[in-house]
Every structure is written in C-alpha cells, then in structure tokens.
Design an enzyme around this catalytic site. Structure first.
Site: not given
Ligand code: 5GP
Length: 132
Positions: A29-30, A88, A93, A95
């Site tokens: 995760d970035i 987001e 996905h 985590h």
């Molecule tokens: P969620 O959708 O479960 O709330 O979180 C999405 C996750 O994707 C976040 O923790 C965010 O940091 C990660 N994320 C978003 N864009 C990128 C990206 O371009 N590269 C990577 N490696 N992670 C990302």
C-alpha cells in the site's frame, strides 16, 4: 475506465510488487498504516468484494493467506491482520497489515511514514518469502 489497481497490475503505474499469479496481484500500500502493509487484488475488476463469486472470493482469501504467511516469515509481526474497506478504490482488495504490538493502531486512517528505500526492502523481503 480502468481502475488504478488495474493500471498497477498492467504495469502502467509503478508499485512495490510482492507477488502475482494468473488471477491475483499483491503489492505494498502506497500509504501504509504499518511497515509491510500489503494489498491483495483480484486481477478481474469488481468494485465490492462481496460481489465476487464464491469461487473468486475463496481464491482471493487463499492467495491472501499465502501472502500473509510470507509477511509473517519476513517481518515477524505478532500476526498479520486483515481489513476489508473498499471506500477509496472501487476495485476489490484485501488489506494485510502486520501487527507488531498489541497496542498498534490498525485504523486505515493511521498512516505511517515509510521511505521509498524501506518500501523497496520490505517488498523484496516479503516477496522472497512467498510460496505460491
Ligand atoms: P480502501 O479502498 O480499502 O479504503 O483503501 C484503498 C487503499 O489503496 C488505501 O490504503 C490507499 O493508500 C491505497 N492506494 C490508493 N492508490 C494507490 C496507489 O496508486 N498505489 C498503491 N500502492 N496503493 C494505493
């Protein structure tokens, strides 16, 4: 339009890759909430993880399990925690979050600073322990 995770899987956007097979991809995760915070993504685009078929969901969990054990071997956390949020990025996905101490804040809002150099080391050390 392709999701950002599909662009990562295709190699159009760089990532700290951990592993992949025919159907799944794992990368750091970035914006990690712990060192070694890894995302496991089915290559097939589906927004809501519970819209995956039973078979695809099972394969995602099985792939995540292999990556979690690789994190455990590489980074030696107490254990690796699992978070499903998906607010987001509209591409299902999982985590995987190494938990190093019981008091660790495992909220997805609790971002930690990890240098690019350290991200490279973390990704390689996990990748080296992956047994697919
Ligand atoms: P969620 O959708 O479960 O709330 O979180 C999405 C996750 O994707 C976040 O923790 C965010 O940091 C990660 N994320 C978003 N864009 C990128 C990206 O371009 N590269 C990577 N490696 N992670 C990302």
């Amino acid at each position: 339009m392709a999701t950002i995770f599909t662009k990562i899987i295709r190699g159009e956007i760089p990532c700290y890759k951990v592993a992949e097979n025919d159907t799944h991809f794992a990368f750091l995760d970035i914006n990690p909430i712990a060192e070694g915070h890894t995302l496991v993504v089915p290559k097939k685009e589906t927004d809501y993880i519970f819209d995956l078929s039973d078979e695809d969901l099972a394969q995602t969990v099985i792939f995540a399990k292999k990556i979690a054990f690789a994190i455990d071997r590489a980074l030696k956390p107490i254990r690796t925690g699992v978070i499903l949020e998906g607010l987001e990025v509209p591409h299902a996905h999982v985590h995987l979050v190494p938990i190093y101490e019981e008091s660790q804040n495992v909220s997805l809002r609790n971002k930690v600073e990890v240098s690019k150099e350290k991200m490279e080391v973390l990704a390689k050390s996990i990748a080296d322990e992956v047994r697919l």
